[in-house]
Design an enzyme around this catalytic site. Structure first.
Site, short mmCIF file in Angstrom:
data_model
loop_
_atom_site.label_atom_id
_atom_site.label_comp_id
_atom_site.label_asym_id
_atom_site.label_seq_id
_atom_site.Cartn_x
_atom_site.Cartn_y
_atom_site.Cartn_z
N GLU A 279 0.83 -1.22 0.00
CA GLU A 279 0.00 0.00 0.00
C GLU A 279 0.86 1.27 0.00
OE1 GLU A 279 -2.13 -0.27 3.67
OE2 GLU A 279 -3.25 -2.04 3.06
N PRO A 280 1.65 1.49 -1.00
CA PRO A 280 2.49 2.69 -0.98
C PRO A 280 1.68 3.96 -1.26
CG PRO A 280 2.75 1.56 -3.06
CD PRO A 280 1.81 0.72 -2.24
N GLY A 281 1.91 4.98 -0.48
CA GLY A 281 1.31 6.28 -0.75
C GLY A 281 2.40 7.23 -1.21
N ARG A 282 3.29 7.53 -0.26
CA ARG A 282 4.36 8.50 -0.50
C ARG A 282 5.18 8.17 -1.74
NH1 ARG A 282 6.43 11.44 3.59
NH2 ARG A 282 5.59 9.91 5.05
N ARG A 318 3.93 19.44 6.66
CA ARG A 318 4.89 18.43 7.13
C ARG A 318 6.04 18.99 7.98
NH1 ARG A 318 7.64 15.39 4.44
NH2 ARG A 318 7.21 13.54 5.67
N TYR A 322 6.00 17.45 11.69
CA TYR A 322 6.98 16.39 11.99
C TYR A 322 8.43 16.86 11.87
CZ TYR A 322 2.83 14.14 9.88
OH TYR A 322 1.56 13.80 9.51
N CYS A 348 -0.10 32.87 11.48
CA CYS A 348 0.17 33.58 12.75
C CYS A 348 0.64 32.64 13.85
CB CYS A 348 -1.08 34.32 13.19
SG CYS A 348 -2.43 33.21 13.53
N GLU A 349 1.65 31.85 13.56
CA GLU A 349 2.25 31.02 14.60
C GLU A 349 3.77 31.00 14.40
OE1 GLU A 349 0.54 27.30 15.73
OE2 GLU A 349 -1.45 27.85 15.00
N TYR A 377 1.22 13.99 1.05
CA TYR A 377 0.81 14.65 2.29
C TYR A 377 1.09 16.15 2.23
CZ TYR A 377 0.93 9.72 3.43
OH TYR A 377 0.76 8.37 3.39
N1 LLP Z 1 -1.51 2.04 4.46
C1 LLP Z 1 -1.97 2.51 5.62
C2 LLP Z 1 -2.90 1.67 6.40
C3 LLP Z 1 -1.58 3.77 6.08
O1 LLP Z 1 -2.04 4.23 7.24
C4 LLP Z 1 -0.69 4.55 5.30
C5 LLP Z 1 -0.25 5.87 5.76
C6 LLP Z 1 -0.23 4.01 4.09
C7 LLP Z 1 -0.66 2.75 3.70
C8 LLP Z 1 0.70 4.74 3.18
O2 LLP Z 1 1.93 5.02 3.78
P1 LLP Z 1 3.11 5.66 2.91
O3 LLP Z 1 3.51 4.67 1.85
O4 LLP Z 1 2.59 6.93 2.30
O5 LLP Z 1 4.19 5.93 3.89
N2 LLP Z 1 1.30 12.58 7.04
C9 LLP Z 1 2.50 11.81 7.28
C10 LLP Z 1 2.34 10.37 6.83
C11 LLP Z 1 1.16 9.67 7.43
C12 LLP Z 1 0.96 8.27 6.90
C13 LLP Z 1 -0.37 7.75 7.30
N3 LLP Z 1 -0.62 6.41 6.85
C14 LLP Z 1 3.66 12.50 6.58
O6 LLP Z 1 3.47 13.54 5.95
O7 LLP Z 1 4.80 12.05 6.68
#
Ligand code: LLP
Length: 421
Positions: A279-282, A318, A322, A348-349, A377
């Site tokens: 499940e890649p997002g990033r 981000r 973080y 304003c922070e 993100y």
């Molecule tokens: N699967 C599940 C169940 C998740 O909760 C997430 C991310 C992913 C897949 C995808 O993860 P990735 O491949 O993108 O790392 N806002 C934060 C990242 C939060 C990730 C939340 N869950 C940031 O900007 O670093």
């Protein structure tokens, strides 16, 4: 050296007369046309990243569920679909967007967390596979949907990620059912005649070395054996990191080979070619985007110099959330000498900082900054805090043309949901 790495990484940033260009359109022209700040996405980089994931392993039953929480612009979802990716979802809203982008129910995986029954219904009515995240949610699901298939999210006990807030396995997280509760999963499943057809996990986000991910995957595979009779898929989650800094990145070749070994060994052991998913997002979307911002003020105090821009944390959260690092370049002066400055936004922070004491080339009012790797993100976590308008998003297509894929907010948008007496 650093710049060359970045230039080759995005493949599209070109240098001419000491200024950065984007497919021969100057950043300035883009901002004049679409407003500042502005998210730009490079289609060819996005496609390449989709393909990297598709080609990760040789195992034939391999599914990439793009985690659209990283970026849910429907135009990007359509491209991901063209590239053969499936999607995961955390909410009915994401399912709605995914179906609007053309994904079939069979290509959507609803990884639920702390939902009420209406969200289960939303997915079940559409024929979408669900995973539940606790024994109580499994029981809730069973009460309303007996005799169904359901997946369970396991906490493998090993997490990873770039910050404590995004580590989603191990001792300190709300996510997943602990391995000590596997028998109870079976008991609840038996009570409602549920078929546990999948197990899933997610260790956390942006890991750069693979040891923890692989160790957790092994734990998950061993837990999965408990459900082998009904098992159809194992989803080892996302989290694959990208090189925000210093070129350090995940060794995809090694990762693919190691996963292949695990997948084939499991399939052979059980004589069952189940589906394996990630499940890649990033990884899919981060590197394809550059956030452009305009410098409005330079302020030198006895302690530091602040470069004040229009990209507050309502635009890119981000660094604020973080302390995340994003490479920042001055498009108007790419190769000058660098001195440390603090780059901030217009919110304003005091924490509204994109970077602190960051070496930057000489910068003046009106210059345009390019904030790299902003595609994951970035917009998806943007807000209207301080009643600021969220920026537009533009796709630089492979043919070089720019296409508006989300318009900038208007003042009317920030009043839209408020009730006027
Ligand atoms: N699967 C599940 C169940 C998740 O909760 C997430 C991310 C992913 C897949 C995808 O993860 P990735 O491949 O993108 O790392 N806002 C934060 C990242 C939060 C990730 C939340 N869950 C940031 O900007 O670093």
């Amino acid at each position: 050296m650093k710049l060359n790495h970045l230039l080759s990484k995005t493949q599209i940033l070109k240098q001419e007369n000491n200024a950065l260009l984007f497919n021969n359109k100057q950043a300035k022209q883009l901002l004049e046309h679409y407003g500042s700040p502005l998210y730009i996405y490079m289609e060819d980089v996005f496609r390449k990243c989709c393909q990297d994931m598709k080609n990760l392993v040789t195992y034939p039953h391999f599914k990439i569920s793009y985690a659209v929480k990283a970026n849910n612009n429907i135009n990007l979802l359509k491209i991901a679909r063209e590239e053969g990716l499936s999607v995961d979802a955390i909410s009915p809203g994401e399912i709605f967007l995914e179906q609007a982008a053309g994904f079939d129910a069979s290509e959507i995986f609803f990884v639920s967390n702390n939902v009420d029954v209406s969200e289960f219904k939303f997915a079940m009515e559409r024929g979408i596979q669900i995973s539940v995240d606790s024994l109580s949610q499994l029981d809730l699901f069973g009460r309303h949907f007996p005799n169904s298939k359901i997946a369970v999210r396991i906490n493998p006990g090993i997490g990873d990620g770039h910050h404590d807030k995004v580590i989603t396995a191990g001792d300190k997280t709300k996510f997943g059912i602990h391995a000590t509760e596997l028998q109870e999963i079976k008991n609840i499943a038996a009570k409602y005649n549920l078929s546990i057809n999948g197990v899933n996990m997610h260790v956390g986000s942006n890991f750069l070395t693979i040891a923890n991910f692989i160790a957790a995957s092994k734990v998950l595979l061993s837990n999965a054996e408990m459900f082998i009779d009904t098992l159809e898929f194992v989803d080892i989650g996302g989290g694959i990191g990208i090189s925000y800094k210093d070129g350090q990145e995940v060794d995809l070749k090694l990762l693919g080979q190691t996963l292949d070994e695990l997948f084939y060994a499991f399939a052979n052991k059980h004589n069952k070619m189940i589906t394996f998913c990630i499940e890649p997002g990033r990884y899919v979307c981060a590197q394809s985007s550059i956030l452009l911002a305009t410098v409005h003020s330079i302020k030198t105090t006895p302690f530091t110099t602040f470069v004040g821009t229009d990209a507050g944390f309502n635009v890119l959260m981000r660094p604020m959330a973080y302390d995340s690092y994003h490479e920042i370049l001055n498009c108007n002066n790419v190769r000058g000498e660098q001195t440390p400055v603090s780059i901030c936004g217009n919110i304003c922070e005091t924490g509204d900082l994109l970077a602190q004491e960051r070496p930057l080339t000489a910068t003046k009012e009106g210059d345009i900054l390019a904030i790299l790797d902003a595609g994951a993100y970035g917009y998806s976590m943007a807000s209207n805090y301080n009643a600021r308008l969220r920026p537009a998003e533009v796709l630089l297509k492979t043919d070089g043309k720019a296409k508006l894929i989300r318009r900038r907010d208007t003042l009317a948008d920030i009043l839209a949901n408020q009730i006027l007496d």
